[in-house]
Design an enzyme around this catalytic site. Structure first.
Site, PDB file in Angstrom:
ATOM      1  N   ARG A 149       0.826  -1.208   0.000  1.00 31.23           N
ATOM      2  CA  ARG A 149       0.000   0.000   0.000  1.00 31.23           C
ATOM      3  C   ARG A 149       0.864   1.264   0.000  1.00 31.23           C
ATOM      4  NH1 ARG A 149      -3.000  -3.641   3.405  1.00 31.23           N
ATOM      5  NH2 ARG A 149      -1.315  -3.348   4.871  1.00 31.23           N
ATOM      6  N   THR A 196       8.505  -2.518   3.788  1.00 32.41           N
ATOM      7  CA  THR A 196       8.127  -3.902   4.072  1.00 32.41           C
ATOM      8  C   THR A 196       7.790  -4.009   5.554  1.00 32.41           C
ATOM      9  OG1 THR A 196      10.332  -4.599   4.757  1.00 32.41           O
ATOM     10  CG2 THR A 196       9.870  -4.679   2.401  1.00 32.41           C
ATOM     11  N   CYS A 229      10.719   4.642   6.840  1.00 34.76           N
ATOM     12  CA  CYS A 229       9.501   4.997   7.587  1.00 34.76           C
ATOM     13  C   CYS A 229       8.660   3.744   7.785  1.00 34.76           C
ATOM     14  CB  CYS A 229       8.688   6.047   6.838  1.00 34.76           C
ATOM     15  SG  CYS A 229       9.475   7.647   6.807  1.00 34.76           S
ATOM     16  N   ALA A 230       9.314   2.560   7.753  1.00 40.48           N
ATOM     17  CA  ALA A 230       8.538   1.318   7.891  1.00 40.48           C
ATOM     18  C   ALA A 230       8.748   0.703   9.268  1.00 40.48           C
ATOM     19  CB  ALA A 230       8.919   0.357   6.782  1.00 40.48           C
ATOM     20  N   ARG A 231       9.860   0.013   9.444  1.00 44.17           N
ATOM     21  CA  ARG A 231      10.143  -0.596  10.739  1.00 44.17           C
ATOM     22  C   ARG A 231      11.640  -0.571  10.999  1.00 44.17           C
ATOM     23  NH1 ARG A 231       5.922   0.187  12.158  1.00 44.17           N
ATOM     24  NH2 ARG A 231       4.321  -1.147  13.055  1.00 44.17           N
ATOM     25  N   GLU A 280      12.897   1.276  20.187  1.00 46.31           N
ATOM     26  CA  GLU A 280      12.197   2.572  20.306  1.00 46.31           C
ATOM     27  C   GLU A 280      11.772   2.822  21.747  1.00 46.31           C
ATOM     28  OE1 GLU A 280       9.046   2.958  17.442  1.00 46.31           O
ATOM     29  OE2 GLU A 280      10.398   2.579  15.772  1.00 46.31           O
ATOM     30  N   HIS A 288       8.702   8.037  15.209  1.00 42.83           N
ATOM     31  CA  HIS A 288       7.660   7.109  14.726  1.00 42.83           C
ATOM     32  C   HIS A 288       6.335   7.856  14.489  1.00 42.83           C
ATOM     33  CE1 HIS A 288       6.420   2.599  14.835  1.00 42.83           C
ATOM     34  NE2 HIS A 288       5.616   3.269  14.022  1.00 42.83           N
ATOM     35  N   GLY A 336       4.903   8.258  11.357  1.00 44.57           N
ATOM     36  CA  GLY A 336       4.308   7.960  10.054  1.00 44.57           C
ATOM     37  C   GLY A 336       2.795   8.097  10.031  1.00 44.57           C
TER      38      GLY A 336
HETATM   39  N1  LIG Z   1       6.176   4.779  10.398  1.00 46.13           N
HETATM   40  C1  LIG Z   1       4.927   4.509  10.657  1.00 46.13           C
HETATM   41  O1  LIG Z   1       4.321   5.088  11.531  1.00 46.13           O
HETATM   42  C2  LIG Z   1       4.221   3.489   9.844  1.00 46.13           C
HETATM   43  C3  LIG Z   1       2.874   3.700   9.495  1.00 46.13           C
HETATM   44  C4  LIG Z   1       2.212   2.741   8.727  1.00 46.13           C
HETATM   45  C5  LIG Z   1       2.890   1.603   8.342  1.00 46.13           C
HETATM   46  N2  LIG Z   1       4.165   1.412   8.729  1.00 46.13           N
HETATM   47  C6  LIG Z   1       4.884   0.208   8.320  1.00 46.13           C
HETATM   48  O2  LIG Z   1       5.115   0.261   6.926  1.00 46.13           O
HETATM   49  C7  LIG Z   1       5.214  -1.051   6.407  1.00 46.13           C
HETATM   50  C8  LIG Z   1       4.433  -1.172   5.119  1.00 46.13           C
HETATM   51  O3  LIG Z   1       3.067  -0.911   5.340  1.00 46.13           O
HETATM   52  P1  LIG Z   1       1.981  -1.170   4.184  1.00 46.13           P
HETATM   53  O4  LIG Z   1       0.688  -0.682   4.714  1.00 46.13           O
HETATM   54  O5  LIG Z   1       2.460  -0.676   2.883  1.00 46.13           O
HETATM   55  O6  LIG Z   1       1.990  -2.760   4.190  1.00 46.13           O
HETATM   56  P2  LIG Z   1       1.644  -3.731   2.963  1.00 46.13           P
HETATM   57  O7  LIG Z   1       1.397  -5.054   3.576  1.00 46.13           O
HETATM   58  O8  LIG Z   1       0.613  -3.140   2.090  1.00 46.13           O
HETATM   59  O9  LIG Z   1       3.004  -3.774   2.143  1.00 46.13           O
HETATM   60  C9  LIG Z   1       4.131  -4.447   2.574  1.00 46.13           C
HETATM   61  C10 LIG Z   1       4.751  -5.075   1.353  1.00 46.13           C
HETATM   62  O10 LIG Z   1       6.023  -5.607   1.706  1.00 46.13           O
HETATM   63  C11 LIG Z   1       6.219  -6.710   0.846  1.00 46.13           C
HETATM   64  N3  LIG Z   1       7.311  -7.550   1.327  1.00 46.13           N
HETATM   65  C12 LIG Z   1       7.270  -8.514   2.276  1.00 46.13           C
HETATM   66  N4  LIG Z   1       8.492  -9.086   2.372  1.00 46.13           N
HETATM   67  C13 LIG Z   1       9.297  -8.460   1.479  1.00 46.13           C
HETATM   68  C14 LIG Z   1      10.663  -8.604   1.117  1.00 46.13           C
HETATM   69  N5  LIG Z   1      11.441  -9.531   1.708  1.00 46.13           N
HETATM   70  N6  LIG Z   1      11.152  -7.784   0.173  1.00 46.13           N
HETATM   71  C15 LIG Z   1      10.364  -6.863  -0.438  1.00 46.13           C
HETATM   72  N7  LIG Z   1       9.062  -6.694  -0.154  1.00 46.13           N
HETATM   73  C16 LIG Z   1       8.543  -7.480   0.802  1.00 46.13           C
HETATM   74  C17 LIG Z   1       4.873  -7.405   0.851  1.00 46.13           C
HETATM   75  O11 LIG Z   1       4.742  -8.262  -0.270  1.00 46.13           O
HETATM   76  C18 LIG Z   1       3.924  -6.224   0.786  1.00 46.13           C
HETATM   77  O12 LIG Z   1       3.537  -5.937  -0.544  1.00 46.13           O
HETATM   78  C19 LIG Z   1       4.752  -1.968   7.534  1.00 46.13           C
HETATM   79  O13 LIG Z   1       5.875  -2.469   8.215  1.00 46.13           O
HETATM   80  C20 LIG Z   1       4.047  -1.043   8.475  1.00 46.13           C
HETATM   81  O14 LIG Z   1       4.056  -1.524   9.796  1.00 46.13           O
HETATM   82  C21 LIG Z   1       4.848   2.335   9.444  1.00 46.13           C
HETATM   83  O1  LIG Z   2       2.208   0.111  11.825  1.00 49.66           O
HETATM   84  C1  LIG Z   2       1.693   1.210  11.917  1.00 49.66           C
HETATM   85  O2  LIG Z   2       0.490   1.422  11.635  1.00 49.66           O
HETATM   86  C2  LIG Z   2       2.537   2.368  12.299  1.00 49.66           C
HETATM   87  O3  LIG Z   2       3.764   1.946  12.750  1.00 49.66           O
HETATM   88  C3  LIG Z   2       1.883   3.344  13.195  1.00 49.66           C
HETATM   89  O4  LIG Z   2       2.102   3.070  14.544  1.00 49.66           O
HETATM   90  P1  LIG Z   2       1.383   3.980  15.642  1.00 49.66           P
HETATM   91  O5  LIG Z   2      -0.058   3.683  15.593  1.00 49.66           O
HETATM   92  O6  LIG Z   2       1.987   3.605  16.954  1.00 49.66           O
HETATM   93  O7  LIG Z   2       1.671   5.394  15.275  1.00 49.66           O
END
Ligand SMILES: NC(=O)c1ccc[n+]([C@@H]2O[C@H](COP(=O)([O-])OP(=O)(O)OC[C@H]3O[C@@H](n4cnc5c(N)ncnc54)[C@H](O)[C@@H]3O)[C@@H](O)[C@H]2O)c1
Ligand SMILES: O=C(O)[C@H](O)COP(=O)(O)O
Length: 526
Positions: A150, A202, A229-231, A260, A279, A281
């Site tokens: 996404r 991812t 901005c993922a993990r 964290e 964190h 995002g």
């Molecule tokens: N910083 C924040 O506050 C924040 C906010 C929202 C989401 N996130 C994190 O962002 C990440 C992505 O969120 P999303 O909603 O796009 O998730 P999503 O599930 O839509 O997308 C993740 C993608 O990663 C792919 N993937 C899995 N293993 C992989 C690999 N080894 N190599 C390449 N791609 C791989 C999956 O196929 C999937 O398409 C998640 O870890 C989520 O927790 C962080």
């Molecule tokens: O995975 C998530 O949705 C993000 O990391 C957001 O985390 P938070 O709800 O603690 O801001």
């Protein structure tokens, strides 16, 4: 009254529907330690969290009423999913609500690192007028995206508008979809070697842990920039510090960390090439409302035993498959429940046969309902999340078959339950205009709606038996609502299915069993 504990800061506006629900009481208490949570969780039916609360096995064991854990966000790495599944606690998340917020933060971080905005700001507010911050443009640069789900896909769209070349890697990204969003496909190492900017999107899994580490830094373009901005942990933090010292990485922007919050002496915190945020995002008003609304809706459905989506500890079911299967869930559960109640002895095998319309789709979600039905009167805390797990942990073999013959029904679900003593079979169908019908018990054709209190009476097909059963029940004030008799041949063995208005007392059941020509009597509720 259902009690919901909200243990992280979650948008009040988003959970308004929980406050409004007359069957729900909401308690908000953030920042609790594990012990504090353990002390109170036993009173709650649902727990709502973001990423701060670590929902451990110990908390779940203390949560004896807990039916659902709702994560107002995407990542569920703070929840012990295995422990939840074992206990039948449904874990749901809100996967869509914060996509744009995180995508936009990623873009802000990419632009900030390209133009060193936080560094320039710091100097300016500190009284310095330093105009030597020479940045780079995004236009004509190559952006590598690892993880094209996404958020990754939204980042790609925006990068195209900025005139960037985008190359992406995701094991589930097809060439067609990549072409549609204007992304070239590459391997991790191809991307790492070509990109001017890399952003990761991812989840953190054993495969993605240190996806970018020393071997990748060694093949990177000198002067590239990196965003996470993922993990925390997808990029090896210490290897990155080294790569900055070597001039490989010109700038980095991190919203997430391996631990964290990071320790005060974390090497990123005093490094002028690294910009950091705590964190953030998902931290927009819109995203927080979205995720809280999504998760509240689902929690209400689960507490009220209504259909729900987004369970993280159940395999996802595509919408088109769900549309086909959902109408059968109730039927499947009822078939299972009847068999579980009438079969004598411990069940060692369940054979499910799907025929007709159902043979073209993955029926495993429906099988889960059937298995749940079989054990629902025996196993406490059983639900569709842990039904398969509990059945397998009791060495119950589950066999699924599909066949082309549906005995002229458009669809047919036939289930056989095997115990050491006997095998019992039931078949059911969905009939247009009539709904769920049971159409076979063992070898006998029948046709009834399984609802309420039922009596199944096996008997020999002789004149007078139906009358005697009716009289006996009537004399004991047990009113018969419906009655069905199924037999194969005249004078052979037969089955009588009665729906009665209240359950029959045990002395009545004993009296029925003692009647001549009655082989056995089984009472059940559906
Ligand atoms: N910083 C924040 O506050 C924040 C906010 C929202 C989401 N996130 C994190 O962002 C990440 C992505 O969120 P999303 O909603 O796009 O998730 P999503 O599930 O839509 O997308 C993740 C993608 O990663 C792919 N993937 C899995 N293993 C992989 C690999 N080894 N190599 C390449 N791609 C791989 C999956 O196929 C999937 O398409 C998640 O870890 C989520 O927790 C962080
Ligand atoms: O995975 C998530 O949705 C993000 O990391 C957001 O985390 P938070 O709800 O603690 O801001």
């Amino acid at each position: 009254m259902y009690k919901v504990l909200v243990s992280d800061p979650i948008s009040d506006m988003g959970i308004q529907m929980l406050y409004d629900a007359t069957d729900v009481e909401v308690v908000k208490q953030s920042g609790l330690s594990e012990d504090e949570l353990i002390a109170i969780i036993g009173d709650y039916d649902a727990l709502l969290v973001r990423s701060q609360t670590k929902v451990t096995e110990k908390i779940m064991s203390a949560g004896t009423r807990l039916k659902v854990i709702g994560r107002a966000g995407v990542g569920v790495d703070n929840i012990d999913l295995e422990a939840a599944t074992k206990r039948g606690i449904i874990v749901i998340n809100a996967p869509d609500g914060n996509t744009i917020a995180t995508c936009e933060l990623t873009f802000a971080m990419m632009m900030s690192t390209a133009r060193m905005i936080p560094q320039a700001y710091k100097k300016t507010v500190g009284g310095e007028w330093d105009r030597k911050f020479i940045g780079v443009e995004l236009r004509n640069k190559t952006l590598g995206i690892l993880g094209m789900g996404r958020i990754g896909s939204e980042v790609a769209k925006r990068a195209k508008v900025f005139g960037m070349e985008v190359i992406g890697y995701d094991p589930f990204l097809t060439e067609e979809r990549a072409e549609k969003i204007g992304v070239k496909l590459g391997t991790v190492n191809e991307i790492v070697a070509q990109a001017d900017f890399i952003t990761v999107h991812t989840p953190l899994t054993p495969e993605t842990r240190h996806l970018i580490s020393k071997p990748q830094f060694d093949i990177m373009k000198k002067g590239m920039r990196l965003i996470n901005c993922a993990r925390g942990g997808i990029i090896d933090e210490m290897a990155m510090v080294e790569a900055i010292e070597q001039g490989i990485v010109a700038g980095a922007a991190f919203d997430v960390f391996e631990v964290e919050p990071p320790q005060q002496d974390h090497p990123f915190l005093n490094n002028p090439k690294v910009i950091v945020t705590p964190h953030l995002g998902a931290s927009t008003i819109e995203a927080q409302e979205n995720v809280a609304i999504d998760v509240s809706e689902e929690v209400l459905h689960i507490l009220r035993n209504e259909p729900f989506k987004n369970a993280v500890n159940l395999p996802p079911v595509p919408a088109n498959v769900l549309n086909i299967l959902q109408p059968y869930f109730g039927l499947g559960e009822k078939i299972g429940s009847i068999l579980g109640q009438i079969a004598q002895g411990a069940v060692y095998e369940i054979v499910v046969n799907y025929a007709g319309d159902l043979i073209d789709v993955d029926t495993s979600p429906l099988t889960r309902y059937i298995v749940k039905g079989v054990f629902e009167k025996q196993l406490e805390g059983l639900n569709i999340v842990n039904a398969m797990h509990l059945a397998k942990s009791r060495d119950v073999n589950i066999v699924v078959q599909k066949s082309n013959t549906s005995n002229s029904f458009t669809n047919l679900v036939t289930v056989t339950v095997k115990t050491k003593q006997e095998e019992k079979t039931l078949a059911g169908t969905l009939l247009a205009g009539y709904g769920e019908r049971i159409v076979r018990i063992d070898q006998y054709p029948v046709d009834f709606a399984a609802e309420g209190n039922l009596l199944l009476i096996s008997h020999n097909d002789k004149p007078g038996i139906i009358g005697r059963v009716g009289t006996l029940l009537g004399t004991n004030n047990v009113n018969i609502a419906t009655m069905q008799v199924g037999r194969k041949v005249i004078g052979g063995s037969a089955i009588m299915v009665l729906t009665i208005d209240k359950s029959a007392p045990s002395n009545v059941l004993d009296e029925l069993s003692e009647q001549a020509e009655i082989v056995n009597v089984r009472a059940l509720t559906v």
